[in-house]
Design a protein around this motif. Sequence first.
Motif, PDB file in Angstrom:
ATOM      1  N   PRO A  73       3.469  -4.298   3.540  1.00 13.48           N
ATOM      2  CA  PRO A  73       2.812  -5.657   3.599  1.00 13.48           C
ATOM      3  C   PRO A  73       4.325  -6.551   3.557  1.00 13.48           C
ATOM      4  O   PRO A  73       4.863  -6.653   3.049  1.00 13.48           O
ATOM      5  CB  PRO A  73       1.759  -6.073   2.828  1.00 13.48           C
ATOM      6  CG  PRO A  73       2.300  -5.710   1.532  1.00 13.48           C
ATOM      7  CD  PRO A  73       2.820  -4.094   1.538  1.00 13.48           C
ATOM      8  N   ALA A  74       4.353  -7.029   5.280  1.00 15.29           N
ATOM      9  CA  ALA A  74       5.196  -8.090   5.137  1.00 15.29           C
ATOM     10  C   ALA A  74       4.709  -9.383   3.948  1.00 15.29           C
ATOM     11  O   ALA A  74       4.022  -9.737   3.796  1.00 15.29           O
ATOM     12  CB  ALA A  74       4.770  -8.906   6.786  1.00 15.29           C
ATOM     13  N   GLY A  75       5.547 -10.221   4.126  1.00 16.85           N
ATOM     14  CA  GLY A  75       5.900 -10.951   3.369  1.00 16.85           C
ATOM     15  C   GLY A  75       6.027 -10.460   1.963  1.00 16.85           C
ATOM     16  O   GLY A  75       6.344 -11.550   0.388  1.00 16.85           O
ATOM     17  N   ARG A  76       5.792  -9.234   1.084  1.00 17.17           N
ATOM     18  CA  ARG A  76       6.305  -8.418  -0.244  1.00 17.17           C
ATOM     19  C   ARG A  76       7.358  -8.160  -0.164  1.00 17.17           C
ATOM     20  O   ARG A  76       7.127  -7.609   1.270  1.00 17.17           O
ATOM     21  CB  ARG A  76       5.001  -7.900  -0.732  1.00 17.17           C
ATOM     22  CG  ARG A  76       3.599  -9.701   0.171  1.00 17.17           C
ATOM     23  CD  ARG A  76       1.965  -8.601  -0.601  1.00 17.17           C
ATOM     24  NE  ARG A  76       2.398  -7.546  -2.260  1.00 17.17           N
ATOM     25  CZ  ARG A  76       1.006  -6.874  -2.085  1.00 17.17           C
ATOM     26  NH1 ARG A  76      -0.400  -6.987  -1.331  1.00 17.17           N
ATOM     27  NH2 ARG A  76       1.033  -6.420  -3.130  1.00 17.17           N
ATOM     28  N   PRO A  77       8.423  -7.667  -0.980  1.00 17.93           N
ATOM     29  CA  PRO A  77       8.989  -6.457  -1.219  1.00 17.93           C
ATOM     30  C   PRO A  77       8.233  -5.676  -1.046  1.00 17.93           C
ATOM     31  O   PRO A  77       7.307  -5.017  -1.404  1.00 17.93           O
ATOM     32  CB  PRO A  77       9.674  -6.902  -2.413  1.00 17.93           C
ATOM     33  CG  PRO A  77       9.219  -8.085  -3.136  1.00 17.93           C
ATOM     34  CD  PRO A  77       8.146  -8.561  -2.456  1.00 17.93           C
TER      35      PRO A  77
END
Length: 89
Positions: free
Chosen positions: A26-30
């Motif tokens: 997911p975007a926004g999570r490492p």
Amino acid sequence: MLEGTLRVVVDGREYDAGAGSAAVLPAGRPHGFVVTSAAARYLTVHHGPAFEQFVAAAAGEGEDIPDVSWLTAIAAAHGIDIVGPPLVP
């Protein structure tokens, strides 16, 4: 995953992905992944143009692994943060 295996990391948790499996990064999570088999074939789906534009800008010439600072600068220009060291198989 079509063929081969990947090690996928999301928020520091590792998962193995083999043929027939799917993974969400997911975007926004490492997150990240590394090929752990001799070769791999997989499909990716991205939402929005940022990642596609980043890949096009980072493609460069030849097959050399790009300099990390150069790659990080290109990523930042597309709103992407590269965090942590690269994953190794």
